[in-house]
Design an enzyme around this catalytic site. Structure first.
Site, PDB file in Angstrom:
ATOM      1  N   ASP A 121       0.819  -1.215   0.000  1.00  0.00           N
ATOM      2  CA  ASP A 121       0.000   0.000   0.000  1.00  0.00           C
ATOM      3  C   ASP A 121       0.855   1.268   0.000  1.00  0.00           C
ATOM      4  O   ASP A 121       0.492   2.271  -0.614  1.00  0.00           O
ATOM      5  CB  ASP A 121      -0.932   0.000   1.214  1.00  0.00           C
ATOM      6  CG  ASP A 121      -2.073  -1.001   1.066  1.00  0.00           C
ATOM      7  OD1 ASP A 121      -2.383  -1.387  -0.080  1.00  0.00           O
ATOM      8  OD2 ASP A 121      -2.652  -1.398   2.091  1.00  0.00           O
ATOM      9  N   ASN A 167      -5.502   6.587  10.359  1.00  0.00           N
ATOM     10  CA  ASN A 167      -6.836   6.784  10.931  1.00  0.00           C
ATOM     11  C   ASN A 167      -7.257   5.603  11.802  1.00  0.00           C
ATOM     12  O   ASN A 167      -7.787   5.784  12.902  1.00  0.00           O
ATOM     13  CB  ASN A 167      -7.842   7.002   9.803  1.00  0.00           C
ATOM     14  CG  ASN A 167      -9.279   6.998  10.272  1.00  0.00           C
ATOM     15  OD1 ASN A 167      -9.737   7.914  10.936  1.00  0.00           O
ATOM     16  ND2 ASN A 167     -10.006   5.934   9.920  1.00  0.00           N
TER      17      ASN A 167
END
Length: 257
Positions: free
Chosen positions: A44, A160
């Site tokens: 990612d 997050n």
């Protein structure tokens, strides 16, 4: 269907470089300047760097990622076979980046894109004191915290999530507003907002309690005013295998231990 010209980019890791060598021996590849889409090998983090590189070049192409990293939330499975057929059958998902516009205490202005999140972080041992506004309306007069972040769906499983923020479906039109180690208000744990909202932060007592603003990995220090919103002028396209169970992965990630 017209054959699409493919460009290949790979993380510098051994696994990704070995996979790239294998693919170069099987398929025809083109420079990004002449390609119709990009195949990215890595995790990612490498996908994030690939997308940022396209934003910097102002040449945005669809990206089909294959996971040779750790998590691979935004990637497909690594399989060298039938790649051209996979690309023809791939499902496209649009990701809208954020745009962070900041002013520093010295009056400098910066505008920086973010694909995962924009985060505000205290620079010293002093807690940050931040006023939070949504569409120009003050919703939190004083947030006392280590920081606060705004996350896109694509970034909701990254910083997050580690800050106890919610996981957002990748195709949702939502943003996560998540505090980082909040002290006051004691019961406020964040909000989920429509991505049409403009979010602003004013740093209170910015000299004594300095704050930096970070758009993915790009940092601006000693900020006083930060505006964050979706940038609809630079949509990004991620390509996924039709059987890629993205919704299932989002669901199960919420129960990961």
């Amino acid at each position: 269907m017209t054959e699409q010209r493919m460009a290949l980019v790979a993380s510098p890791t051994t696994a990704a470089q070995e996979a790239a060598t294998e693919l170069r021996a099987i398929y025809e590849w083109h420079p990004i300047e002449r390609a119709d889409l990009v195949v990215a090998l890595g995790g990612d983090g490498f996908m994030l760097r690939t997308l940022h590189a396209m934003l910097d070049r102002h040449r945005i192409l669809p990206v089909f990622g294959m996971n040779l990293g750790t998590v691979g939330f935004l990637m497909n499975d690594w399989k060298p076979d039938l790649l051209e057929l996979r690309l023809q059958q791939a499902r496209a998902i649009t990701v809208l980046p954020l745009r962070m516009d900041v002013e520093t205490v010295e009056g400098q202005r910066h505008s920086v894109p973010a694909i995962n999140e924009v985060s505000l972080l205290r620079e010293t041992r002093e807690t940050a004191k931040i006023e939070v506004l949504v569409d120009g309306r003050v919703v939190l007069p004083e947030l006392v915290c280590d920081g606060v972040l705004v996350s896109t769906p694509a970034g909701s499983t990254a910083y997050n999530l580690s800050a106890q923020g919610p996981i957002l479906p990748l195709e949702s039109s939502l943003l996560a507003l998540t505090p980082i180690s909040p002290f006051r208000p004691r019961r406020w744990r964040g909000a989920i907002l429509p991505n049409k909202n403009a979010i602003s932060f004013r740093v209170l007592d910015a000299i004594k309690r300095p704050v930096s603003a970070v758009a993915d990995q790009r940092e601006v220090r000693d900020v006083s005013l930060i505006r964050v919103g979706i940038d609809k002028t630079s949509p990004l396209t991620l390509l996924f295998d039709p059987e890629h169970a993205l919704d299932d992965r989002i669901t199960m990630e919420q129960f990961a231990v």
